[in-house]
Write a protein that holds these residues in place. Structure first.
Motif, PDB file in Angstrom:
ATOM      1  N   GLU A   1       0.857  -1.187   0.000  1.00  0.00           N
ATOM      2  CA  GLU A   1       0.000   0.000   0.000  1.00  0.00           C
ATOM      3  C   GLU A   1       0.890   1.233   0.000  1.00  0.00           C
ATOM      4  O   GLU A   1       1.810   1.319   0.817  1.00  0.00           O
ATOM      5  CB  GLU A   1      -0.890   0.058   1.248  1.00  0.00           C
ATOM      6  CG  GLU A   1      -2.183  -0.725   1.149  1.00  0.00           C
ATOM      7  CD  GLU A   1      -2.042  -2.137   1.675  1.00  0.00           C
ATOM      8  OE1 GLU A   1      -0.974  -2.420   2.262  1.00  0.00           O
ATOM      9  OE2 GLU A   1      -2.976  -2.928   1.489  1.00  0.00           O
TER      10      GLU A   1
ATOM     11  N   GLY B   1      -7.421 -13.983   2.178  1.00  0.00           N
ATOM     12  CA  GLY B   1      -8.253 -13.907   3.369  1.00  0.00           C
ATOM     13  C   GLY B   1      -9.716 -13.601   3.095  1.00  0.00           C
ATOM     14  O   GLY B   1     -10.599 -14.392   3.460  1.00  0.00           O
ATOM     15  N   PRO B   2      -9.999 -12.480   2.432  1.00  0.00           N
ATOM     16  CA  PRO B   2     -11.406 -12.147   2.178  1.00  0.00           C
ATOM     17  C   PRO B   2     -12.103 -13.205   1.323  1.00  0.00           C
ATOM     18  O   PRO B   2     -13.288 -13.497   1.539  1.00  0.00           O
ATOM     19  CB  PRO B   2     -11.329 -10.814   1.412  1.00  0.00           C
ATOM     20  CG  PRO B   2      -9.961 -10.291   1.651  1.00  0.00           C
ATOM     21  CD  PRO B   2      -9.075 -11.439   1.986  1.00  0.00           C
TER      22      PRO B   2
ATOM     23  N   ASN C   1     -11.743 -10.347   9.565  1.00  0.00           N
ATOM     24  CA  ASN C   1     -12.478 -11.617   9.464  1.00  0.00           C
ATOM     25  C   ASN C   1     -13.565 -11.716  10.542  1.00  0.00           C
ATOM     26  O   ASN C   1     -13.285 -11.674  11.736  1.00  0.00           O
ATOM     27  CB  ASN C   1     -11.484 -12.780   9.595  1.00  0.00           C
ATOM     28  CG  ASN C   1     -12.145 -14.121   9.340  1.00  0.00           C
ATOM     29  OD1 ASN C   1     -12.887 -14.615  10.170  1.00  0.00           O
ATOM     30  ND2 ASN C   1     -11.880 -14.688   8.182  1.00  0.00           N
TER      31      ASN C   1
ATOM     32  N   CYS D   1      -7.289  -0.902  10.466  1.00  0.00           N
ATOM     33  CA  CYS D   1      -6.676  -2.174  10.878  1.00  0.00           C
ATOM     34  C   CYS D   1      -5.671  -2.619   9.834  1.00  0.00           C
ATOM     35  O   CYS D   1      -4.618  -3.159  10.137  1.00  0.00           O
ATOM     36  CB  CYS D   1      -7.737  -3.262  10.977  1.00  0.00           C
ATOM     37  SG  CYS D   1      -8.399  -3.459  12.609  1.00  0.00           S
TER      38      CYS D   1
END
Ligand code: KG4
Ligand code: ZN
Length: 364
Positions: free
Chosen positions: A21, A192-193, A291, A317
Motif C-alpha cells: 500500500e 483472506g477475504p 475476518n 486495521c
C-alpha cells in the motif's frame, strides 16, 4: 521556525510504504492526547501483484516511487493544511520490504529537511499497536493481537516504546496462511477475504489439525495446518465449488480455534504480569482482524476472561498511513525524534529482549 510546546496540538504527516500500500495521511494530536485524522489516502497496488499470487518486492518498490508524491499531495489537500502547518514528518522505517521502506523514509527525510521539522522513523508494528489510541482513545496498558499478512504476534502494550512480546509465529503469519490456503484451492489473492466469502457457503466438515493448542507459551504454528489442507484438497480433487466452500469453512474454524486458545493463554499471562487492577482490553489489529468469524471467536474469549474487545475500523486495521502519523505524533509528544541517519530496516522487532521462540524462523 519556532517550536510549539510538546503538549500543544500538533500536526504530523505520515507515510506508509512497507508492503504493497502506498499511503499518506495527516493526523492532529490535540493537547489532551486525543487524535484526529485530517486525511487518510491509501493507494493499493493489488492489481499489480494479483497475477503473481503475492506481493513482488521489486514491483512494489517501483510502484511506491510512482504513487507516493501524488498520495502525499492528495493527503495535504484533503487535510486542508499547508506544509507549514506540519510539526513533523513520520515514515514507516521497518519492518517490511526494504525497497519500499527506502522510498518512504527518503521522502519523509527530504520533506522534513526542506521544512526544517522533525523526522520520525516509525516501527510499522508499533503503529499497528498504537492505532487503538487514535480510533478509540484507548489508554495503556492493553493486550494486542496483531494478525496481518506479515505478522502474527501477541504483545503487552505498556507505553509508547514499551512492549512485551508474549507470542509469535514459528512459521507462517496468519494472513499468509489464509493467502496460501486460497492459492492452493485456486482462489485469487489476497486470500483472506476470498476464503471468508467461500466459507460462508460451506460447512466445516473436513477434519483439520489445531496446531499448538494448549501449549503454555502463546506461540502459533500455521504451516502444518496449510499442509493438512493441501492433503485434504488433493484427496477430494477435482474440487467442486461446494467442496472448496467446505474446505474454506473447515480451515477458518481451525484458525478460529487456534487463535482463541492462544489469545486466552496470553490473557492469563497478561493478568499474571500486570495484576488484578490493570485494565483488561484486547486490541486486534492487522488485515486479518477484518475476518468476522475470528471476531466472533475473539468476542467469546474476551467476555470469558472479562476483557473488552477493541477492533479498530477495517481501514485503520489494514495498512494505512494514519497509524504511522499517529505513532509519530505519540513519539513526538514524548520527545522522541530521529536524525537523518536513521536507517530503513527490513527487520525490526518491537521487543528485542523477547526470548527466541523455539524453532522460530525469521518472522520471530
Ligand atoms: O495488514 P494487512 O493489510 O497487510 C499486511 O500484511 O501488513 O493484511 C493483509 C492480510 C492478507 O494476508 C489478507 O489475506 C488478510 O490480511 N485478510 C484477511 C481478511 N481480510 C484480509 N484474512 C482473513 N479474513 C479476512 N476477511
Ligand atoms: Zn501491517
Amino acid at each position: 521556525m519556532p517550536k510549539r510546546e510538546k503538549s500543544a496540538p500538533f500536526t504530523v504527516l505520515g507515510i506508509e510504504t512497507s508492503c504493497d500500500e502506498t499511503a499518506a495521511s495527516v493526523v492532529r494530536r490535540h493537547a489532551d492526547g486525543r487524535g484526529e485524522i485530517l486525511s487518510n489516502v491509501v493507494r493499493a497496488q493489488l492489481d499489480l501483484h494479483a497475477a503473481y499470487g503475492g506481493v513482488v518486492p521489486e514491483i512494489a518498490a517501483r510502484a511506491h516511487v510512482d504513487l507516493l508524491d501524488a498520495a502525499i499531495k492528495q493527503a495535504m489537500t484533503e487535510a486542508g493544511v499547508g506544509f507549514d502547518a506540519l510539526e513533523a514528518v513520520a515514515a514507516a522505517a521497518g519492518p517490511g520490504l526494504i525497497g519500499g521502506l527506502i522510498v518512504g523514509v527518503t521522502t519523509a527525510k527530504a520533506i522534513g529537511l526542506g521544512l526544517g521539522v522533525s523526522f520520525i522513523a516509525v516501527n510499522h508494528l508499533e503503529a499497528h499497536a498504537l492505532s487503538a489510541g487514535l480510533t478509540d482513545g484507548l489508554r495503556f496498558p492493553y493486550l494486542l493481537l496483531l494478525v496481518s499478512g506479515g505478522h502474527t504476534q501477541l504483545l503487552i502494550v505498556k507505553e509508547v516504546g514499551d512492549y512485551e512480546r508474549l507470542g509469535t509465529t514459528l512459521d507462517d503469519a496468519l494472513g499468509e496462511a489464509f493467502d496460501k490456503a486460497a492459492k492452493l484451492l485456486g482462489l485469487p489473492y489476497p486470500g483472506g477475504p476470498e476464503v471468508e466469502r467461500r466459507a460462508a457457503k460451506g460447512r466445516a466438515t473436513v477434519k483439520l489439525p489445531r496446531p499448538m493448542l494448549g501449549r503454555p507459551e502463546p506461540h502459533f504454528s500455521l504451516a502444518g495446518l496449510k499442509t493438512a489442507l493441501r492433503h485434504a484438497a488433493l484427496e477430494r480433487a477435482p474440487l467442486s465449488e461446494q467442496t472448496i466452500a467446505d474446505l474454506c469453512a473447515s480451515f477458518q474454524e481451525a484458525v478460529a480455534d487456534v487463535v482463541s486458545d492462544r489469545t486466552a493463554r496470553a490473557m492469563e499471562i497478561y493478568e499474571a504480569r500486570l495484576g488484578p487492577g490493570a485494565q483488561k482490553a484486547l486490541v486486534v489489529a492487522g488485515g486479518v482482524a477484518a475476518n468476522r468469524r475470528l471476531k466472533v471467536a475473539l468476542e467469546k474469549v474476551a467476555s470469558a476472561h472479562g476483557f473488552r474487545l477493541v477492533v479498530p475500523p477495517a481501514e485503520l486495521c489494514t495498512d494505512n498511513a494514519a497509524m504511522i502519523a499517529w505513532a509519530g505524533a505519540e513519539r513526538l509528544a514524548r520527545g522522541f525524534t530521529d536524525d537523518l541517519g536513521a536507517p530503513a530496516r527490513a527487520r525490526w522487532p518491537l521487543d528485542p529482549d523477547a526470548p527466541p521462540a523455539l524453532g522460530a524462523g525469521v518472522k520471530a
